[in-house]
Design a protein around this motif. Structure first.
Motif, PDB file in Angstrom:
ATOM      1  N   GLY A  88      16.685 -49.727 -14.844  1.00 24.31           N
ATOM      2  CA  GLY A  88      17.514 -50.918 -14.607  1.00 24.31           C
ATOM      3  C   GLY A  88      17.920 -51.056 -13.150  1.00 24.31           C
ATOM      4  O   GLY A  88      17.799 -52.134 -12.549  1.00 24.31           O
ATOM      5  N   CYS A  96       8.014 -45.968  -8.060  1.00 24.97           N
ATOM      6  CA  CYS A  96       7.492 -45.170  -9.176  1.00 24.97           C
ATOM      7  C   CYS A  96       8.566 -44.817 -10.178  1.00 24.97           C
ATOM      8  O   CYS A  96       9.757 -44.754  -9.847  1.00 24.97           O
ATOM      9  CB  CYS A  96       6.793 -43.899  -8.682  1.00 24.97           C
ATOM     10  SG  CYS A  96       7.904 -42.584  -8.169  1.00 24.97           S
ATOM     11  N   SER A 106       3.200 -40.977  -9.215  1.00 22.56           N
ATOM     12  CA  SER A 106       4.622 -40.620  -9.276  1.00 22.56           C
ATOM     13  C   SER A 106       4.811 -39.333  -8.487  1.00 22.56           C
ATOM     14  O   SER A 106       3.834 -38.676  -8.106  1.00 22.56           O
ATOM     15  CB  SER A 106       5.035 -40.433 -10.738  1.00 22.56           C
ATOM     16  OG  SER A 106       6.378 -39.996 -10.813  1.00 22.56           O
ATOM     17  N   GLY A 127      16.674 -42.490  -9.656  1.00 26.19           N
ATOM     18  CA  GLY A 127      16.238 -41.805 -10.874  1.00 26.19           C
ATOM     19  C   GLY A 127      17.415 -41.325 -11.701  1.00 26.19           C
ATOM     20  O   GLY A 127      18.567 -41.566 -11.349  1.00 26.19           O
ATOM     21  N   PRO A 128      17.129 -40.605 -12.791  1.00 29.56           N
ATOM     22  CA  PRO A 128      18.209 -40.083 -13.618  1.00 29.56           C
ATOM     23  C   PRO A 128      18.987 -38.992 -12.892  1.00 29.56           C
ATOM     24  O   PRO A 128      18.514 -38.442 -11.893  1.00 29.56           O
ATOM     25  CB  PRO A 128      17.486 -39.517 -14.844  1.00 29.56           C
ATOM     26  CG  PRO A 128      16.069 -39.388 -14.458  1.00 29.56           C
ATOM     27  CD  PRO A 128      15.796 -40.255 -13.287  1.00 29.56           C
ATOM     28  N   ILE A 170      21.199 -43.030  -5.091  1.00 33.73           N
ATOM     29  CA  ILE A 170      22.021 -43.662  -6.129  1.00 33.73           C
ATOM     30  C   ILE A 170      22.392 -42.655  -7.222  1.00 33.73           C
ATOM     31  O   ILE A 170      23.489 -42.701  -7.764  1.00 33.73           O
ATOM     32  CB  ILE A 170      21.285 -44.878  -6.723  1.00 33.73           C
ATOM     33  CG1 ILE A 170      21.042 -45.924  -5.631  1.00 33.73           C
ATOM     34  CG2 ILE A 170      22.077 -45.479  -7.880  1.00 33.73           C
ATOM     35  CD1 ILE A 170      20.185 -47.105  -6.038  1.00 33.73           C
ATOM     36  N   SER A 171      21.490 -41.727  -7.565  1.00 35.53           N
ATOM     37  CA  SER A 171      21.813 -40.759  -8.623  1.00 35.53           C
ATOM     38  C   SER A 171      22.692 -39.651  -8.045  1.00 35.53           C
ATOM     39  O   SER A 171      22.595 -39.305  -6.870  1.00 35.53           O
ATOM     40  CB  SER A 171      20.531 -40.166  -9.206  1.00 35.53           C
ATOM     41  OG  SER A 171      19.959 -39.253  -8.300  1.00 35.53           O
ATOM     42  N   SER A 231      30.023 -53.160 -12.540  1.00 31.70           N
ATOM     43  CA  SER A 231      29.378 -51.858 -12.781  1.00 31.70           C
ATOM     44  C   SER A 231      27.916 -51.980 -13.186  1.00 31.70           C
ATOM     45  O   SER A 231      27.266 -50.988 -13.421  1.00 31.70           O
ATOM     46  CB  SER A 231      30.105 -51.120 -13.915  1.00 31.70           C
ATOM     47  OG  SER A 231      31.440 -50.942 -13.607  1.00 31.70           O
ATOM     48  N   GLU A 232      27.410 -53.202 -13.312  1.00 31.87           N
ATOM     49  CA  GLU A 232      26.053 -53.339 -13.856  1.00 31.87           C
ATOM     50  C   GLU A 232      24.993 -53.024 -12.775  1.00 31.87           C
ATOM     51  O   GLU A 232      25.316 -52.908 -11.596  1.00 31.87           O
ATOM     52  CB  GLU A 232      25.842 -54.739 -14.454  1.00 31.87           C
ATOM     53  CG  GLU A 232      25.715 -55.851 -13.470  1.00 31.87           C
ATOM     54  CD  GLU A 232      27.050 -56.417 -13.004  1.00 31.87           C
ATOM     55  OE1 GLU A 232      28.101 -55.917 -13.419  1.00 31.87           O
ATOM     56  OE2 GLU A 232      27.007 -57.348 -12.190  1.00 31.87           O
TER      57      GLU A 232
HETATM   58  N1  NAP Z   1      23.244 -48.426 -14.553  1.00 32.60           N
HETATM   59  C1  NAP Z   1      24.152 -48.549 -13.580  1.00 32.60           C
HETATM   60  O1  NAP Z   1      24.726 -49.610 -13.377  1.00 32.60           O
HETATM   61  C2  NAP Z   1      24.421 -47.388 -12.656  1.00 32.60           C
HETATM   62  C3  NAP Z   1      25.592 -47.382 -11.894  1.00 32.60           C
HETATM   63  C4  NAP Z   1      25.794 -46.348 -10.965  1.00 32.60           C
HETATM   64  C5  NAP Z   1      24.862 -45.327 -10.858  1.00 32.60           C
HETATM   65  N2  NAP Z   1      23.762 -45.334 -11.678  1.00 32.60           N
HETATM   66  C6  NAP Z   1      22.790 -44.263 -11.544  1.00 32.60           C
HETATM   67  O2  NAP Z   1      21.548 -44.840 -11.163  1.00 32.60           O
HETATM   68  C7  NAP Z   1      20.489 -44.072 -11.674  1.00 32.60           C
HETATM   69  C8  NAP Z   1      19.514 -44.969 -12.406  1.00 32.60           C
HETATM   70  O3  NAP Z   1      20.186 -45.622 -13.455  1.00 32.60           O
HETATM   71  P1  NAP Z   1      19.406 -46.602 -14.438  1.00 32.60           P
HETATM   72  O4  NAP Z   1      20.439 -47.281 -15.234  1.00 32.60           O
HETATM   73  O5  NAP Z   1      18.409 -47.394 -13.685  1.00 32.60           O
HETATM   74  O6  NAP Z   1      18.631 -45.527 -15.346  1.00 32.60           O
HETATM   75  P2  NAP Z   1      17.324 -45.770 -16.244  1.00 32.60           P
HETATM   76  O7  NAP Z   1      17.234 -47.200 -16.638  1.00 32.60           O
HETATM   77  O8  NAP Z   1      17.363 -44.718 -17.278  1.00 32.60           O
HETATM   78  O9  NAP Z   1      16.111 -45.494 -15.236  1.00 32.60           O
HETATM   79  C9  NAP Z   1      15.792 -44.223 -14.763  1.00 32.60           C
HETATM   80  C10 NAP Z   1      14.436 -44.315 -14.085  1.00 32.60           C
HETATM   81  O10 NAP Z   1      14.151 -43.058 -13.502  1.00 32.60           O
HETATM   82  C11 NAP Z   1      12.785 -42.784 -13.786  1.00 32.60           C
HETATM   83  N3  NAP Z   1      12.476 -41.365 -13.699  1.00 32.60           N
HETATM   84  C12 NAP Z   1      12.720 -40.355 -14.574  1.00 32.60           C
HETATM   85  N4  NAP Z   1      12.191 -39.204 -14.121  1.00 32.60           N
HETATM   86  C13 NAP Z   1      11.564 -39.509 -12.933  1.00 32.60           C
HETATM   87  C14 NAP Z   1      10.796 -38.776 -12.010  1.00 32.60           C
HETATM   88  N5  NAP Z   1      10.582 -37.473 -12.173  1.00 32.60           N
HETATM   89  N6  NAP Z   1      10.287 -39.431 -10.947  1.00 32.60           N
HETATM   90  C15 NAP Z   1      10.488 -40.757 -10.760  1.00 32.60           C
HETATM   91  N7  NAP Z   1      11.200 -41.513 -11.608  1.00 32.60           N
HETATM   92  C16 NAP Z   1      11.743 -40.893 -12.683  1.00 32.60           C
HETATM   93  C17 NAP Z   1      12.555 -43.316 -15.175  1.00 32.60           C
HETATM   94  O11 NAP Z   1      11.160 -43.449 -15.340  1.00 32.60           O
HETATM   95  P3  NAP Z   1      10.473 -43.813 -16.757  1.00 32.60           P
HETATM   96  O12 NAP Z   1      10.807 -45.262 -16.949  1.00 32.60           O
HETATM   97  O13 NAP Z   1       9.037 -43.546 -16.509  1.00 32.60           O
HETATM   98  O14 NAP Z   1      11.117 -42.904 -17.762  1.00 32.60           O
HETATM   99  C18 NAP Z   1      13.290 -44.648 -15.048  1.00 32.60           C
HETATM  100  O15 NAP Z   1      12.466 -45.586 -14.423  1.00 32.60           O
HETATM  101  C19 NAP Z   1      21.123 -43.004 -12.575  1.00 32.60           C
HETATM  102  O16 NAP Z   1      21.182 -41.796 -11.873  1.00 32.60           O
HETATM  103  C20 NAP Z   1      22.513 -43.535 -12.842  1.00 32.60           C
HETATM  104  O17 NAP Z   1      23.441 -42.500 -13.063  1.00 32.60           O
HETATM  105  C21 NAP Z   1      23.523 -46.338 -12.546  1.00 32.60           C
END
Ligand code: NAP
Length: 333
Positions: free
Chosen positions: A13, A43, A68, A85-86, A112-113, A310-311
């Motif tokens: 996202g 990636c 990747s 990433g996560p 970001i993570s 927060s989105e």
């Molecule tokens: N959502 C928010 O509003 C928000 C706010 C603040 C901070 N964050 C942080 O931002 C980060 C991303 O959040 P998100 O909501 O986008 O999470 P998400 O939707 O779960 O996306 C995570 C992405 O990381 C990828 N990934 C996993 N392992 C990887 C690797 N080894 N190499 C490259 N990519 C990899 C996943 O790939 P696959 O698709 O192939 O599994 C997926 O594309 C997190 O750390 C979260 O804590 C998010």
């Protein structure tokens, strides 16, 4: 015109929102920084895509398996990595590999993570110093809420006396729903999950770990501390009972999950705990999904920031604020 190449690791996202905003802001980067910004690689965990002449939005749905990892990202020769990433603060993976490799190669990193920054943040800063790369972390420190920038820009030169923050939207939403809506913890949690505020596995938020991670990064990156998670006492809201909520209501106080940094005689401590506030206090008025930070300084008084979305789009925008700071340093603008 100068060219700056960007790569994104982690394409969920937030990563997608970063790509989309970055591509729509290219005209702004040209006008303000005299810079032609190109997205050269993205990636996820198993697949990705790259083009040294620049990817467009339409290219971002055609990934190639196996594209990747940090070697793939660096092979696109980016100037800036945006890591989305996560987050795993117990291992730092997978971000640590991407961020470390980028910094070692002199590639600026917008992170970001939180995981890698908690696990090995001070060493990452050292690696950045060695190569001359810039490491920015707004996205990992409450994103759209200004936190680290208060230390780095707005309050620069001040001595910091005390920092406290409501840094997690989910726990603030749950406590508000229990206090004002009369919901029990699990009813409030179910509603938060239905509304997409709480994750399916909410432990990272409700047990206080997300707040602790942000607090630790703020202390280490913003205040020069050298804390590890073992140095923090961490309390969550998972055990808040109906009886406790009744007691707070009867006492006329409002509970918040607060991350607190105390600075005294050259030492820095940090803790996450439930604290109560009188209704007239500013933190009592931070409701629902809002977050807040209060910084007490020796010479600029107390500063409070409240609010923020927060989105993913808001988080992406916070990361791109960091990116613009890098453009502005690099272009002297
Ligand atoms: N959502 C928010 O509003 C928000 C706010 C603040 C901070 N964050 C942080 O931002 C980060 C991303 O959040 P998100 O909501 O986008 O999470 P998400 O939707 O779960 O996306 C995570 C992405 O990381 C990828 N990934 C996993 N392992 C990887 C690797 N080894 N190499 C490259 N990519 C990899 C996943 O790939 P696959 O698709 O192939 O599994 C997926 O594309 C997190 O750390 C979260 O804590 C998010």
């Amino acid at each position: 015109m100068r060219q700056v190449k960007v790569a994104i690791a982690g394409f969920g996202g937030v990563g997608r929102a970063v790509a989309s905003l970055l591509l729509t802001r290219r005209e702004r980067y040209r006008a303000v920084y005299n810079t032609d910004v190109r997205l050269v690689a993205v990636c996820g965990s198993r697949a990705g895509t790259a083009d040294p002449s620049g990817l467009e939005q339409t290219d971002l749905s055609q990934f190639t398996d196996g594209h990747s990892g940090s070697a793939f990202i660096l092979s696109a020769k980016p100037d800036v990595l945006i890591e989305a990433g996560p987050s795993n603060f117990r291992t730092g993976a997978p971000g640590l590999d991407y961020i470390g490799a980028a910094l070692d190669a002199g590639v600026h990193a917008v992170v970001i993570s939180k995981g890698a920054l908690v696990f090995d943040g001070n060493r990452l800063r050292e690696r950045a110093r060695k190569s001359g790369a810039i490491l920015k972390v707004s996205g990992a420190t409450a994103a759209a809420l200004p936190t680290i920038d208060l230390f780095d820009y707005n309050l620069k030169g001040c001595r910091f006396l005390h920092v406290e923050g409501i840094l997690n939207a989910t726990t603030n939403y749950l406590l508000t729903a229990m206090m004002e809506g009369g919901l029990r913890f699990f009813e409030a949690l179910r509603r938060a999950q239905e509304e997409g505020i709480a994750e399916t596995d909410p432990r990272n938020d409700v047990e206080g770990w997300d707040t602790a991670c942000k607090l630790l990064i703020l202390a280490n990156f913003g205040l020069g501390a050298d804390l590890t998670m073992d140095d923090l006492s961490v309390e969550g809201i998972q055990n808040v009972s109906d009886a406790q909520i009744r007691q707070w209501r009867e006492a006329g106080v409002i509970p918040k999950l607060v991350g607190e940094i105390t600075l005294s005689a050259g030492s820095i401590g940090a803790a996450v705990r439930v604290k109560t506030f009188a209704p007239s206090e500013v933190f009592a008025q931070v409701r629902g999904k809002d977050k807040a930070i209060r910084v007490a300084t020796d010479s600029m008084g107390d500063i409070v920031a409240i609010g923020c979305a927060s989105e993913p789009k808001a988080t992406a925008s916070a990361a791109l604020k960091d990116f613009e700071h890098i453009l502005s340093i690099a272009s002297g603008n």
